[in-house]
Enzyme design. Structure first.
Site, mmCIF file in Angstrom:
data_model
loop_
_atom_site.group_PDB
_atom_site.id
_atom_site.type_symbol
_atom_site.label_atom_id
_atom_site.label_comp_id
_atom_site.label_asym_id
_atom_site.label_seq_id
_atom_site.Cartn_x
_atom_site.Cartn_y
_atom_site.Cartn_z
ATOM 1 N N ARG A 36 0.721 -1.021 -0.006
ATOM 2 C CA ARG A 36 -0.074 -0.032 0.163
ATOM 3 C C ARG A 36 0.962 1.161 0.060
ATOM 4 N NH1 ARG A 36 -5.334 -1.398 3.909
ATOM 5 N NH2 ARG A 36 -6.455 -2.620 2.228
ATOM 6 N N LYS A 203 -20.487 -15.103 2.948
ATOM 7 C CA LYS A 203 -21.918 -14.908 3.059
ATOM 8 C C LYS A 203 -22.464 -14.286 1.929
ATOM 9 C CE LYS A 203 -21.496 -14.334 8.061
ATOM 10 N NZ LYS A 203 -21.525 -13.354 9.209
ATOM 11 N N GLY A 357 -9.670 -7.078 -0.843
ATOM 12 C CA GLY A 357 -10.211 -7.968 0.241
ATOM 13 C C GLY A 357 -9.345 -9.270 0.154
ATOM 14 N N GLY A 380 -13.900 -3.233 0.928
ATOM 15 C CA GLY A 380 -15.263 -2.776 1.197
ATOM 16 C C GLY A 380 -15.452 -1.752 -0.123
#
Length: 406
Positions: A36, A203, A357, A380
């Protein structure tokens, strides 16, 4: 894109507030992955080379107690940034105050300083995370221009992005943010077809918005990871002890109906790797999705599924992938995710975008970092972008008007 970029700004002699995403992993006070930091270098160098004075800042982790401050200081990040830039990065261990203001006033063209973790402000009423208006106004007062290059936090309206942008005369996105927006825009709004979306992870509830937005835009949707078991159960199959969201079966059925009505090819795995326990050393075997034992749980997709996915991806021109195919953090159940990486890496003349992610982490860990068109830095944020949501960290940036400033 319709937002100002750093190519539209004149940085000569200006104090530039630069929001970066230096939320890097630390162990024993050392940085274990500096990707990053490296990703922000083009933007930093551009501002410095064009006579700007850079005031860089970022969050790091979550600050809940005074003890967290010692563990989550940006001091080691500033040191690593200095090494990468091969020039001094002055670090100010504060988020406001006279020391910070004096150091900023003393900056010369081409200088850079970094101030402390913006989340230090969260100990007293979550001022950063709740976009405290006074904090945003104060930080804005420290500079002349604002550049947001932190895509990873673009889905959050914080004092360090929306708060500053609302109180400063001009703002722009950095090179990294611009690249993220361009790739995701192209994939969602103007993809070269066939366009295939691959979704994994645990999920269905985490991906409902993405599924609903992409069905109708994508030509094919491939689903893997634990979320596949909710869809398999919706089809009436037994899933044993596999993770399954019973309360989302109606949602899964609606998504399946929508895919059918819109002519979208909705693809689920045909075989799964099952085990009795969620452990790396648990004895595993591969079974058909029609034969999952009642006392076992699915933890990865099987080889047959990979062959099916390979066939479905053969003519793709645009691919977006978000979410691993199994419990890749355990070597015994990483083959599905690794196999998908291999398939995608070998596609010819295809734009492949990894949506941040866990899927991004898996692709990098498995050595595929340079094999894809783009790996997003924000899990996200990329998910919300794929849902079609407006991201506060982008919407707060000034729009282009007329010719770019040279």
């Amino acid at each position: 894109m319709d937002k100002k970029t750093i190519n539209d700004m004149d940085f000569k002699g200006k104090k530039v507030l630069l929001r970066v995403d230096f939320n890097v992993p630390l162990k024993d006070g050392g940085i274990t992955d500096d990707n990053r930091i490296k990703a922000a270098l083009p933007t930093i160098n551009h501002i410095l080379e064009n006579g700007g004075k850079v005031i860089a800042f970022s969050h790091l982790g979550k600050i809940k107690t005074e003890e967290d401050k010692a563990k989550l200081t940006l001091a080691p990040v500033a040191k690593r940034l200095s090494e990468l830039l091969q020039k001094e990065v002055k670090f100010i261990p504060a988020t406001r105050g006279k020391e910070l203001e004096k150091a900023i006033d003393e900056l010369k063209e081409g200088d850079i300083l970094m101030f402390e973790n913006t989340r230090f402000e969260d100990l007293d009423g979550k001022k950063e995370s709740k976009n405290d208006p006074e904090l945003g106004k104060y930080w804005a007062s420290l500079g002349d221009l604002f550049v947001n290059d932190a895509f990873g936090t673009a889905h959050r309206a914080h004092a360090s992005n929306s708060g500053i942008a609302a109180n400063i005369s001009d703002s722009a996105v950095g090179f990294l943010m611009e690249k993220e927006i361009e790739f995701l825009d192209r994939a969602v709004d103007n993809p070269e077809r066939p366009f295939v979306a691959i979704l994994g992870g645990a999920k269905v509830s985490d991906k409902i918005g993405v599924l609903e937005n992409l069905i109708g835009k994508a030509d094919k949707v491939i689903v893997g990871g634990a979320m596949m078991f909710t869809f398999l159960k919706a089809y009436g199959k037994q899933v044993g002890k596999s993770l399954c969201e019973e309360d989302k079966l109606d949602v899964a059925n609606k998504i399946l109906d929508k895919a059918m009505n819109k002519g979208v090819d909705f693809i689920l795995p045909t075989d799964v790797v099952v085990a009795k326990e969620f452990k790396n050393d648990s004895e595993a075997m591969t079974v058909s999705v029609n034969d999952i034992p009642m006392d076992m749980m699915g933890l990865d997709i099987g080889r047959q599924s990979l062959e099916l996915f390979k066939e479905k991806l053969a003519n793709a021109k645009t691919v977006v992938w978000n979410g691993p195919m199994g419990a890749f953090e355990m070597s015994s159940f990483a083959a599905g995710t690794r196999g998908l990486c291999e398939i995608l890496a070998n596609l010819k003349d295809v734009t492949v975008i990894i949506g941040g992610g866990d899927s991004a982490a898996a692709a990098i860990q498995m050595g595929y970092e340079d094999k894809f068109s783009h790996i997003s830095t924000g899990g996200g944020a990329s998910l919300e972008y794929l849902e079609g949501k407006e991201l506060p960290g982008i919407s707060c940036i000034a729009d282009k008007t007329g010719a770019a400033v040279k």
